[in-house]
Every structure is written in C-alpha cells, then in structure tokens.
Design a protein around this motif. Sequence first.
Motif, short mmCIF file in Angstrom:
data_model
loop_
_atom_site.label_atom_id
_atom_site.label_comp_id
_atom_site.label_asym_id
_atom_site.label_seq_id
_atom_site.Cartn_x
_atom_site.Cartn_y
_atom_site.Cartn_z
N THR A 123 0.82 -1.21 0.00
CA THR A 123 0.00 0.00 0.00
C THR A 123 0.86 1.27 0.00
N GLY A 124 2.18 1.09 -0.07
CA GLY A 124 3.08 2.25 -0.18
C GLY A 124 3.17 3.08 1.09
N THR A 125 2.88 2.46 2.26
CA THR A 125 2.96 3.23 3.52
C THR A 125 4.31 3.06 4.21
N GLY A 126 5.23 2.34 3.57
CA GLY A 126 6.53 2.10 4.17
C GLY A 126 7.27 3.39 4.49
N LEU A 127 8.26 3.29 5.39
CA LEU A 127 8.98 4.49 5.83
C LEU A 127 10.47 4.42 5.53
N GLY A 179 11.28 1.50 0.55
CA GLY A 179 11.31 0.13 0.03
C GLY A 179 10.75 -0.04 -1.36
N VAL A 180 9.83 0.82 -1.80
CA VAL A 180 9.24 0.66 -3.13
C VAL A 180 9.91 1.54 -4.19
N CYS A 181 10.92 2.33 -3.79
CA CYS A 181 11.60 3.17 -4.78
C CYS A 181 12.30 2.28 -5.81
N GLU A 219 -4.90 -12.76 0.83
CA GLU A 219 -4.13 -12.35 -0.35
C GLU A 219 -3.42 -11.01 -0.03
N PRO A 220 -2.47 -10.61 -0.89
CA PRO A 220 -1.63 -9.45 -0.54
C PRO A 220 -2.33 -8.10 -0.52
N GLY A 221 -3.52 -8.01 -1.13
CA GLY A 221 -4.20 -6.72 -1.12
C GLY A 221 -5.06 -6.50 0.12
N ASP A 266 -2.95 1.94 7.53
CA ASP A 266 -3.75 0.75 7.18
C ASP A 266 -3.02 -0.01 6.08
N ALA A 267 -1.92 -0.64 6.47
CA ALA A 267 -1.02 -1.28 5.50
C ALA A 267 -1.57 -2.63 5.06
N SER A 268 -1.03 -3.13 3.94
CA SER A 268 -1.40 -4.49 3.50
C SER A 268 -0.71 -5.49 4.40
N GLU A 305 11.67 -7.57 2.90
CA GLU A 305 11.47 -6.28 2.22
C GLU A 305 11.43 -6.42 0.69
N GLY A 306 10.79 -7.47 0.23
CA GLY A 306 10.60 -7.63 -1.22
C GLY A 306 11.87 -7.98 -1.97
N THR A 307 12.94 -8.33 -1.26
CA THR A 307 14.21 -8.60 -1.94
C THR A 307 14.41 -10.07 -2.27
N LEU A 308 13.51 -10.94 -1.78
CA LEU A 308 13.69 -12.38 -2.05
C LEU A 308 12.56 -12.97 -2.88
N GLY A 309 11.41 -12.30 -2.91
CA GLY A 309 10.28 -12.82 -3.66
C GLY A 309 9.04 -11.99 -3.40
N LEU A 310 7.96 -12.35 -4.11
CA LEU A 310 6.68 -11.64 -3.95
C LEU A 310 5.75 -12.49 -3.09
C1 FAD Z 1 1.52 7.08 9.77
C2 FAD Z 1 2.33 5.83 9.69
C3 FAD Z 1 2.52 5.07 10.83
C4 FAD Z 1 3.25 3.88 10.79
N1 FAD Z 1 3.41 3.16 11.93
C5 FAD Z 1 4.08 1.98 11.88
C6 FAD Z 1 4.21 1.19 13.05
O1 FAD Z 1 3.73 1.53 14.12
N2 FAD Z 1 4.86 0.02 12.94
C7 FAD Z 1 5.40 -0.42 11.75
O2 FAD Z 1 5.95 -1.51 11.70
N3 FAD Z 1 5.32 0.34 10.63
C8 FAD Z 1 4.68 1.51 10.66
N4 FAD Z 1 4.56 2.28 9.53
C9 FAD Z 1 5.23 1.83 8.28
C10 FAD Z 1 4.38 0.97 7.33
O3 FAD Z 1 3.01 1.09 7.55
C11 FAD Z 1 4.83 -0.50 7.43
O4 FAD Z 1 6.19 -0.62 7.06
C12 FAD Z 1 4.01 -1.46 6.58
O5 FAD Z 1 4.35 -2.76 6.94
C13 FAD Z 1 4.19 -1.27 5.08
O6 FAD Z 1 3.20 -2.02 4.40
P1 FAD Z 1 2.77 -1.62 2.92
O7 FAD Z 1 1.77 -2.62 2.46
O8 FAD Z 1 2.37 -0.20 2.85
O9 FAD Z 1 4.15 -1.87 2.16
P2 FAD Z 1 4.84 -0.97 1.04
O10 FAD Z 1 5.19 0.36 1.58
O11 FAD Z 1 4.05 -1.04 -0.20
O12 FAD Z 1 6.19 -1.81 0.85
C14 FAD Z 1 7.13 -1.93 1.89
C15 FAD Z 1 8.21 -2.94 1.48
O13 FAD Z 1 7.65 -4.24 1.42
C16 FAD Z 1 7.73 -4.77 0.09
N5 FAD Z 1 6.46 -5.44 -0.17
C17 FAD Z 1 5.20 -4.92 -0.07
N6 FAD Z 1 4.29 -5.87 -0.35
C18 FAD Z 1 4.97 -7.00 -0.63
C19 FAD Z 1 4.60 -8.32 -0.99
N7 FAD Z 1 3.32 -8.69 -1.11
N8 FAD Z 1 5.58 -9.23 -1.22
C20 FAD Z 1 6.88 -8.90 -1.09
N9 FAD Z 1 7.29 -7.67 -0.74
C21 FAD Z 1 6.35 -6.75 -0.51
C22 FAD Z 1 8.00 -3.59 -0.81
O14 FAD Z 1 8.73 -3.96 -1.96
C23 FAD Z 1 8.80 -2.68 0.11
O15 FAD Z 1 10.14 -3.07 0.13
C24 FAD Z 1 3.83 3.47 9.55
C25 FAD Z 1 3.64 4.23 8.39
C26 FAD Z 1 2.90 5.41 8.46
C27 FAD Z 1 2.71 6.20 7.20
#
Ligand code: FAD
Length: 492
Positions: free
Chosen positions: A105-109, A112-114, A143-145, A169-171, A234-239
């Motif tokens: 969902t692109g909420t990473g900090l 990781g998705v760059c 599922e991942p979504g 609200d991450a995936s 962190e997406g470096t080994l597989g999906l």
């Molecule tokens: C306001 C805010 C608060 C937050 N608080 C926390 C917190 O309390 N604790 C915490 O741990 N994090 C927190 N985060 C960070 C973030 O929400 C987490 O890192 C979350 O796990 C990222 O999930 P995402 O689906 O958005 O992943 P993305 O940002 O889309 O991707 C993150 C990494 O995972 C990889 N990836 C994503 N999906 C897959 C998949 N299906 N298979 C393989 N690789 C994949 C990507 O390539 C990338 O490297 C916060 C972020 C925000 C914006």
Amino acid sequence: MGKNKSVEESGKSSRLERKKPGVGGWGGVKEQDKLSVGFVEALKVIVGSPHVSTAAAVREQHGHDESMHRCRPPDAVVWPQNVEQVSRLAALCYGQGVPIIPFGTGTGLEGGVCAVQGGVCINLTHMDRILELNPEDFSVVVEPGVTRKALNRHLRDSGLWFPVDPGADASLCGMAATGASGTNAVRYGTMRDNVLNLEVVLPDGRLLHTAGCGRHFRKSAAGYNLTGLFVGSEGTLGLITSATLRLHPAPEATVAATCAFPTIQAAVDSTVHILQAAVPVARIEFLDDVVMDACNRHSKMDCPVAPSLFLEFHGSAQALAEQLQRAEEIAQYHGASHFSWAKEAEERSRLWAARHNAWYAIMALRPGCKGYSTDVCVPISRLPEILVQTKEDLQASGLTGAILGHVGDGNFHCILLVDPEDAEEVGRLEAFAEQLGRRALALHGTCTGEHGIGLGKRQLLQEEVGAVAMEIMRQLKAGLDPRGLMNPGKVL
Ligand SMILES: Cc1cc2nc3c(=O)[nH]c(=O)nc-3n(C[C@H](O)[C@H](O)[C@H](O)COP(=O)(O)OP(=O)(O)OC[C@H]3O[C@@H](n4cnc5c(N)ncnc54)[C@H](O)[C@@H]3O)c2cc1C
C-alpha cells in the motif's frame, strides 16, 4: 518526463533497451533505461491491457512511499489478478533482466518501493480476497491486497482479531515483508510471531510455500524456518502472494488509560517497572510533550502537555481492575499525575486514533516539510538512558522533532521534520539519525525495530550484524535471486 519516458511513450521499438548488469549484477544505483514496446506488450498479454500502465503520473505514484526518500519511478506498473499471473510476470521480468519491485500500500517508511534501477512495479492490491478462515485453529489466509483494517472488519463478529497494528492501514503481506509491528506488540508480538505460512513467488516465477502448502500449525521443528526468512525480507527475495496469519481471541473487556509525568525519565522508569512487575499490558506507548501538544491540536484533545504514557489492558473485568490498580500505583510512585481511564469503546477509539494519527499531527507542526522517522530498539533496561539522551540531542540539534514509541518493546521513534530543499538541514538530520542508530547499537540494540532497512540503513545493518552475518545474507540472496533483480538496492 525526461529520461524516465517509456519506450511506449517515446515511440522506440527495440525489444529491451536495458544496460547489461555490471560485475555483481544490478547492484549500484544507475540511470533508468526504458522498456521496449514488445516487453510492455508481453506484460499486457499476462495481465490484460487495463492492468498495465506506463503513464508518468502512475509511475510517479509508485516510485515513493511515505518516507522522505526521493521518488524513483518504475518503468511500468502492473496489477496482477491472481498468483498465476504474478508467477508469469516474475518469470518474464527475470528472463529479460528487468528489476521487479513488489508494492503493497506504499505506507513504508524506508523507501522500500523506490525503483532505484527502474523496472516493473508489481502492485498487488487487486488480489484482495480473504481465502480461508479457520476459527477453531485461530488462523486466516489472506491475499496481498488485504489490509489490516479490512481483515479486522471481516473478523468483527467472529470473536477473533488480528492485533498487529502499524499506524497506517497497511497491506498484511507488506507488513509481513517489512516485519511490521505496532502498539499491540508488547502483548501479542510482531509479524514475526504472527505469520504461520507464506506463499511466495520467487524471482524466477517458482511458487514456494514456506511451511508447506496449506499448513497452518502453531509449532514445528521441520527443517529451516523459511517463513522467518521471508518475514522482513522487504521484497528482496520474492513476492508474497498470500499469508497465513495467527488470530487471537478478541479480549473480553478492554480499558485504556493515560498518565502524564514530570520528566521523560519518570515515564520510562514507570514503563520498565510496570513490565518488571509482570502487569500484562496490551499496549504501553510513550509520547513526549511535543507529541502531546501536536495531538491535542490535531485530534482536538485536552491532555496535559507533558511526557505521557498511553496504556491499554485486556482481560476479564476482574483482571482489568487488578491490572489498572497495579499500573496506577506504579505510575504514581514515579510521580505521575492525571491518571485517567477510558472504558467506553468510543472514548478508547478516540485515544488510539489520536495516537495512530500522531505522525500527521507532528507533520502539521511544520507544514510543507517532509517527515523522517528513526526506529531504534534497545533492551528495555537501556531505554531510560537512550530516551533521555535523545531528547537532549534533539534539543541541541535545532531540528524540529518529537519522540514517541512502543516503549514496552524498547522501540521508539524520533519524528523529525525537514525542508528537503535545505541541504544543511538534511545533513543535520542525517547526522542525528546516524548518531542515534549507533547509540542504539552501542547499547546492544538494533537500528530498526519495525520499519526495516530499505535504502537508508544499509550501512548501519553492516555495523549491527557484522561481516559474517552480512556474507551469509548475501549468499542467501544470491541463492534465491542470482541476477539481483528482486527489489535491487534495498537491505544489502
Ligand atoms: C503514519 C504511519 C505510521 C506507521 N506506523 C508503523 C508502526 O507503528 N509500525 C510499523 O511496523 N510500521 C509503521 N509504519 C510503516 C508501514 O506502515 C509499514 O512498514 C508497513 O508494513 C508497510 O506495508 P505496505 O503494504 O504499505 O508496504 P509498502 O510500503 O508497499 O512496501 C514496503 C516494502 O515491502 C515490500 N512489499 C510490499 N508488499 C509485498 C509483498 N506482497 N511481497 C513482497 N514484498 C512486498 C516492498 O517492496 C517494500 O520493500 C507506519 C507508516 C505510516 C505512514
């Protein structure tokens, strides 16, 4: 659009105009090349034309997360609908030497998705089914979504819940990929403790079930822990195309509490004391005076502007009364004032919504700036000294920032606001973050408790784990991804 323009848009027609990898694969950051028309057509054959985009706006949207790492757009974005398509996409990209970047969902900090070397971003949000719920076994397959909030909505009447709660609200598969946690980890653990099995498409398209197809046992001594390897990869080994997660019984009753302290030291001493007294807190969060002030404004609260703890207790009504009494006694022993309880669901949700929105509340302190979050974690006994020192360093640095964290785990964040155009300020921020990371390492801690290594902490990872562990990690990576195409430039 400049050099990021795709072949499709520029009208060029060679099959794949990508530079050959140098020694060591696609290891370094390089200029993005372009995908050929034929390659983009091949993507469309797999997922259907509407599910492929090379439009600049879409690529920009997928080239960054919530961090301050600069946007690095992929060359194309695809939305597969099922695991077979993911597998075919991976095989196509891998065979053609094109980097693959998974997107949740692109909420990473941590950036990781760059797409630091361009490539194909695989956005997994269209695969959003809850595939299987096993209430008697306390497990679910998603599922991942599927996001954490969507899963808990689905579970609402089942008496079960999934407790891992990053603020966003991450995936759930993105959370598995980053080894995420949140406010409930002190009681229920992190993703590392709550993932039972993963279905993974390997870079070459092969399908792996890390614990065996369909298995959802609670314990196992069968071979190497492949599930553990992929959690935090962190997406470096597989999906990750599905995750089997451990569920928990919804608590019979819940009470939240807040208390304010005269100093940071008192608040953190109180945390350590509560944990050492074995009070089974479900959440214990620290917020410094700056965060409290920001939350009061942003979430329309009226809390004292002082170092504070937000706590939550889960259990039977009788157990809750005992836990609350013990926690209040300890907090008061450490000089707490304003110990207040929130028993009603609405009141509690308001409190935790304010905590989860703290990032945005802090961002509002300096509009137009970017936020950067540190993420160190130390043994709980070292928490008071590092927190007190960090607050002093923050004040001395002249940076705008605030401290909050999951102190029950020894994990806290310094959220810093910076003008990305101001090189001097960015430099100060980087120096501050690096110094804090090294201080945590010196106290036997880690540079990242939950956000991951991503782009920015690779040097600190080396210092943290040492040369032999780094070599083993590189060998594991090379074994699964010999061409270095799976989310290149991250972690290692
Ligand atoms: C306001 C805010 C608060 C937050 N608080 C926390 C917190 O309390 N604790 C915490 O741990 N994090 C927190 N985060 C960070 C973030 O929400 C987490 O890192 C979350 O796990 C990222 O999930 P995402 O689906 O958005 O992943 P993305 O940002 O889309 O991707 C993150 C990494 O995972 C990889 N990836 C994503 N999906 C897959 C998949 N299906 N298979 C393989 N690789 C994949 C990507 O390539 C990338 O490297 C916060 C972020 C925000 C914006």
